[in-house]
Design an enzyme around this catalytic site. Structure first.
Site, PDB file in Angstrom:
ATOM      1  N   GLU A 132       0.850  -1.194   0.000  1.00 39.70           N
ATOM      2  CA  GLU A 132       0.000   0.000   0.000  1.00 39.70           C
ATOM      3  C   GLU A 132       0.884   1.242   0.000  1.00 39.70           C
ATOM      4  OE1 GLU A 132      -3.241   1.038  -0.227  1.00 39.70           O
ATOM      5  OE2 GLU A 132      -2.292   3.000   0.038  1.00 39.70           O
TER       6      GLU A 132
ATOM      7  N   GLY B  82      -6.778   0.861   3.856  1.00 38.67           N
ATOM      8  CA  GLY B  82      -8.161   1.338   3.720  1.00 38.67           C
ATOM      9  C   GLY B  82      -8.452   2.017   2.401  1.00 38.67           C
TER      10      GLY B  82
ATOM     11  N   CYS C 158     -11.635   4.566  -0.230  1.00 39.89           N
ATOM     12  CA  CYS C 158     -12.929   4.406   0.444  1.00 39.89           C
ATOM     13  C   CYS C 158     -12.846   4.801   1.916  1.00 39.89           C
ATOM     14  CB  CYS C 158     -13.396   2.957   0.303  1.00 39.89           C
ATOM     15  SG  CYS C 158     -14.831   2.579   1.299  1.00 39.89           S
TER      16      CYS C 158
ATOM     17  N   GLY D 224       4.240   0.401  -5.361  1.00 36.92           N
ATOM     18  CA  GLY D 224       4.573  -0.868  -6.003  1.00 36.92           C
ATOM     19  C   GLY D 224       4.458  -0.789  -7.513  1.00 36.92           C
TER      20      GLY D 224
ATOM     21  N   ILE E  50     -20.838  11.488  -6.144  1.00 36.34           N
ATOM     22  CA  ILE E  50     -19.898  12.276  -5.329  1.00 36.34           C
ATOM     23  C   ILE E  50     -20.352  13.733  -5.268  1.00 36.34           C
ATOM     24  CG2 ILE E  50     -17.539  13.197  -5.173  1.00 36.34           C
ATOM     25  CD1 ILE E  50     -16.485  10.608  -6.207  1.00 36.34           C
TER      26      ILE E  50
ATOM     27  N   ARG F 278     -14.246   8.881 -12.165  1.00 40.39           N
ATOM     28  CA  ARG F 278     -12.910   8.471 -11.748  1.00 40.39           C
ATOM     29  C   ARG F 278     -12.269   7.661 -12.869  1.00 40.39           C
ATOM     30  NH1 ARG F 278     -11.898   8.995  -6.382  1.00 40.39           N
ATOM     31  NH2 ARG F 278     -10.296   7.387  -6.502  1.00 40.39           N
TER      32      ARG F 278
ATOM     33  N   HIS G  39     -44.069  -4.060  11.475  1.00 37.56           N
ATOM     34  CA  HIS G  39     -44.824  -2.816  11.345  1.00 37.56           C
ATOM     35  C   HIS G  39     -44.623  -1.981  12.603  1.00 37.56           C
ATOM     36  CE1 HIS G  39     -48.094  -0.105  10.294  1.00 37.56           C
ATOM     37  NE2 HIS G  39     -48.534  -0.231  11.529  1.00 37.56           N
TER      38      HIS G  39
HETATM   39  P1  NAD Z   1     -20.266   9.611 -11.571  1.00 41.86           P
HETATM   40  O1  NAD Z   1     -19.897   8.945 -12.831  1.00 41.86           O
HETATM   41  O2  NAD Z   1     -21.167   8.953 -10.613  1.00 41.86           O
HETATM   42  O3  NAD Z   1     -20.896  11.049 -11.867  1.00 41.86           O
HETATM   43  C1  NAD Z   1     -20.246  11.997 -12.663  1.00 41.86           C
HETATM   44  C2  NAD Z   1     -21.305  12.920 -13.250  1.00 41.86           C
HETATM   45  O4  NAD Z   1     -20.655  13.957 -13.918  1.00 41.86           O
HETATM   46  C3  NAD Z   1     -22.212  12.223 -14.256  1.00 41.86           C
HETATM   47  O5  NAD Z   1     -23.536  12.553 -13.946  1.00 41.86           O
HETATM   48  C4  NAD Z   1     -21.765  12.834 -15.593  1.00 41.86           C
HETATM   49  O6  NAD Z   1     -22.814  12.930 -16.524  1.00 41.86           O
HETATM   50  C5  NAD Z   1     -21.289  14.196 -15.154  1.00 41.86           C
HETATM   51  N1  NAD Z   1     -20.294  14.810 -16.011  1.00 41.86           N
HETATM   52  C6  NAD Z   1     -19.265  14.205 -16.663  1.00 41.86           C
HETATM   53  N2  NAD Z   1     -18.518  15.137 -17.299  1.00 41.86           N
HETATM   54  C7  NAD Z   1     -19.063  16.339 -17.014  1.00 41.86           C
HETATM   55  C8  NAD Z   1     -18.753  17.677 -17.368  1.00 41.86           C
HETATM   56  N3  NAD Z   1     -17.687  17.961 -18.112  1.00 41.86           N
HETATM   57  N4  NAD Z   1     -19.557  18.673 -16.906  1.00 41.86           N
HETATM   58  C9  NAD Z   1     -20.626  18.384 -16.131  1.00 41.86           C
HETATM   59  N5  NAD Z   1     -20.976  17.148 -15.773  1.00 41.86           N
HETATM   60  C10 NAD Z   1     -20.198  16.134 -16.199  1.00 41.86           C
HETATM   61  O7  NAD Z   1     -18.861   9.980 -10.907  1.00 41.86           O
HETATM   62  P2  NAD Z   1     -18.538  10.529  -9.459  1.00 41.86           P
HETATM   63  O8  NAD Z   1     -19.730  11.089  -8.797  1.00 41.86           O
HETATM   64  O9  NAD Z   1     -17.338  11.392  -9.662  1.00 41.86           O
HETATM   65  O10 NAD Z   1     -18.125   9.206  -8.710  1.00 41.86           O
HETATM   66  C11 NAD Z   1     -17.006   8.451  -9.165  1.00 41.86           C
HETATM   67  C12 NAD Z   1     -17.148   6.999  -8.819  1.00 41.86           C
HETATM   68  O11 NAD Z   1     -17.131   6.806  -7.429  1.00 41.86           O
HETATM   69  C13 NAD Z   1     -18.430   6.405  -9.347  1.00 41.86           C
HETATM   70  O12 NAD Z   1     -18.143   5.132  -9.876  1.00 41.86           O
HETATM   71  C14 NAD Z   1     -19.277   6.290  -8.136  1.00 41.86           C
HETATM   72  O13 NAD Z   1     -20.199   5.225  -8.234  1.00 41.86           O
HETATM   73  C15 NAD Z   1     -18.253   6.055  -7.036  1.00 41.86           C
HETATM   74  N6  NAD Z   1     -18.791   6.553  -5.784  1.00 41.86           N
HETATM   75  C16 NAD Z   1     -19.767   5.863  -5.159  1.00 41.86           C
HETATM   76  C17 NAD Z   1     -20.325   6.351  -4.005  1.00 41.86           C
HETATM   77  C18 NAD Z   1     -21.395   5.586  -3.323  1.00 41.86           C
HETATM   78  O14 NAD Z   1     -21.538   4.399  -3.587  1.00 41.86           O
HETATM   79  N7  NAD Z   1     -22.198   6.203  -2.482  1.00 41.86           N
HETATM   80  C19 NAD Z   1     -19.926   7.555  -3.481  1.00 41.86           C
HETATM   81  C20 NAD Z   1     -18.948   8.231  -4.145  1.00 41.86           C
HETATM   82  C21 NAD Z   1     -18.388   7.731  -5.302  1.00 41.86           C
END
Ligand code: NAD
Length: 488
Positions: free
Chosen positions: A37, A43, A46, A118, A187, A291, A463
């Site tokens: 790591e 961790g 996440c 790594g 996010i 991402r 319930h």
């Molecule tokens: P995402 O892909 O969920 O959302 C990115 C959003 O940005 C999309 O709606 C897309 O249409 C929009 N977008 C892309 N380019 C753009 C631009 N130039 N201008 C405006 N809008 C644009 O990505 P994220 O929210 O960055 O999350 C990244 C990853 O992390 C995802 O795979 C997500 O599932 C994961 N994540 C999950 C959780 C959770 O499970 N609660 C929380 C955080 C992140």
């Protein structure tokens, strides 16, 4: 600089949820494991700069919103005072507790943890560059779990401290007066929830024609309605064309996006973004547009492992790369980039290495947006069912008819279920409302067990709970519901 040589039956590259689960499972199956790591703690994203700190802050945000809304129930609170240092250190105490737990779990299993960067040097060796020493790990099997990083838009002023990625937003260095969120995905909207509660004026700009484009629109609507009232602006089908760093803020220019809609239908190109101004000044901008995988950062070519153009590493159902003794799991093998997917894949890889007949064959990977209300979905979405021409029965139970939801002062929720027309088997489900993220697990289990609407409706749910809404939705399909009147 000193050099040490270690031998490992299994080396795991990356100590996030996927990596440490793979390492621990392999150790439990009798393998001698080295876990690598680059950060000083286990961790991964996440635990350290993702799921966990964001939940700690979202909990704080929820309490702020709930206390505000209690006025309608006859209890008024004074305006909360924020002690940013204390909020930050409380958030850090949560991650530290879990970091400590993980290193304890590694020790108990005699997993050797190496901190350093790594990179492969051959198909059977990895070099780990620590602060003061290099370690060469000669391995029999490797599991690549090196994750992903936020996508950067190269034309933006990425070195400006007012331009944030998710890690910067979670650092909570300040509460900007005006915060723009670029990307209405999970996010972006989770961070919008936090900063809105802490007092920022929020604007959201999203390329597509709906926020959280992967989810059905009817499940998004209750969240959209609520945040439309809370935030200053939500601009859909809008592209950020430029961000210019000025002394008094970041000047952001907008244009209408010539994107595809969430349903894959092209929207009209050209023209102004939907309601967006030509440009506006913000105190901070959070870019949350997805991402990208770290596949190109680990010298995979020296091990002969194929990495595609985007940086993903293709694998089979056993999580095997094109090199038979090297496996890959988590964000680096493809979407969805979710910790719970990585954990399952990690266990599969460890079990295959230990000679088990394992494979990744989950029927669904649930998604949750921990917004307020939360949105959770799993299995087939209605949009996909329509696109694929699958015949389904659908029911959507309104939480306005749930005593539990009403007693919480919330009535916007929906529990939706899709069942196969011919057999009644559950195909997909989605929920929007408080705690939807907890409730979706039952639907996942139902799908994995091949339950049909009758199985679900005949399962006695306590319930009054929000969990009942899942059974009520199933009863709407079987026609046995008494909590609503549905005209025959
Ligand atoms: P995402 O892909 O969920 O959302 C990115 C959003 O940005 C999309 O709606 C897309 O249409 C929009 N977008 C892309 N380019 C753009 C631009 N130039 N201008 C405006 N809008 C644009 O990505 P994220 O929210 O960055 O999350 C990244 C990853 O992390 C995802 O795979 C997500 O599932 C994961 N994540 C999950 C959780 C959770 O499970 N609660 C929380 C955080 C992140």
């Amino acid at each position: 600089m000193t050099e040490t040589v270690l031998n490992a039956e299994v080396v795991v590259l990356g100590g996030g949820p996927g990596g440490y689960s793979a390492a621990f499972r392999a150790a439990d199956l009798g393998k001698q494991v080295v876990l690598v790591e680059r950060e000083p703690v286990l961790g991964g994203v996440c635990l350290n700069v993702g799921c966990i700190p964001s939940k700690a802050l979202l909990h704080t945000a929820l309490i702020i919103h709930e206390t505000q809304e209690m006025a309608e129930h006859g209890i008024s609170f004074t305006k909360p005072e924020l002690d940013l240092d204390k909020i930050r250190s409380w958030k850090e105490s949560v991650t530290k507790t879990l970091n400590g737990g993980l290193s304890g779990l590694a020790k108990q299993r005699q997993v050797t943890v190496l901190h350093g960067v790594g990179q492969f040097t051959s198909a059977n060796s990895l070099s780990v560059q620590g602060e003061t020493e290099t370690t060469v790990v000669n391995f029999q099997n490797a599991i690549i779990a090196a994750g992903s990083q936020p996508t950067k838009i190269p034309t933006f002023p990425n070195d400006d401290p007012r331009l944030w990625d998710s890690t910067d937003a979670l650092a909570l260095s300040q509460i900007p007066k005006k915060l723009l969120i670029v990307g209405g995905g999970i996010i972006g909207l989770e961070m919008a929830t936090v900063y809105h509660a802490f007092g920022s004026e929020i604007s959201v700009v999203e390329l597509m024609d709906q926020i959280i484009p992967g989810c059905d629109k009817d499940l998004i609507t209750p969240l959209f309605r609520r945040i439309k009232k809370q935030y200053k602006d939500i601009w859909l089908e809008t592209r950020v064309t430029a961000i210019e760093a000025q002394e008094d803020g970041l000047k952001v220019s907008f244009d209408r996006a010539d994107s595809l809609s969430a349903g894959g239908i092209p929207t009209v190109p050209g023209g102004q973004g939907k309601g967006a101004p030509e440009s506006e000044l913000f105190d901070a901008v959070l870019v949350a547009v997805g991402r990208r995988p770290n596949g190109k950062l680990i010298a995979a070519d020296l091990a002969g492992v194929n990495v595609n153009e985007q940086g993903f590493i293709p694998v089979d159902k056993q999580q095997r790369t094109n090199v038979p003794h090297i496996f890959a799991i988590g964000d680096i093998v493809g979407n969805p980039m979710l910790a719970h997917k990585a954990v399952h894949e990690g266990k599969v890889a460890a079990e295959v290495i230990a000679g088990h007949k394992a494979g990744f064959d989950a029927l669904t990977i649930p998604s949750v947006a921990y917004t307020d209300p939360e949105i959770a979905w799993m299995g087939l979405t209605e949009t996909c069912a329509k696109q694929q021409g699958i015949a389904y029965d659908k029911a959507a139970f309104p939480w306005a008819a749930s005593g539990r939801s009403l007693s919480m002062g919330r009535k916007e929720g929906i529990t939706k279920i899709l069942c196969e027309k011919e057999t009644g088997r559950i195909l997909g489900a989605g929920m929007v409302g408080p705690n939807a993220g907890e409730l979706i697990a039952e639907a996942v289990l139902a799908l994995e067990m091949g339950a049909d609407a009758e199985d679900i409706s005949l399962t006695i749910h306590p319930h009054p709970t929000l969990s009942e809404t899942f059974a009520f939705a199933a009863e709407m399909i079987t026609g046995t519901i008494t909590d609503l009147y549905i005209k025959k």
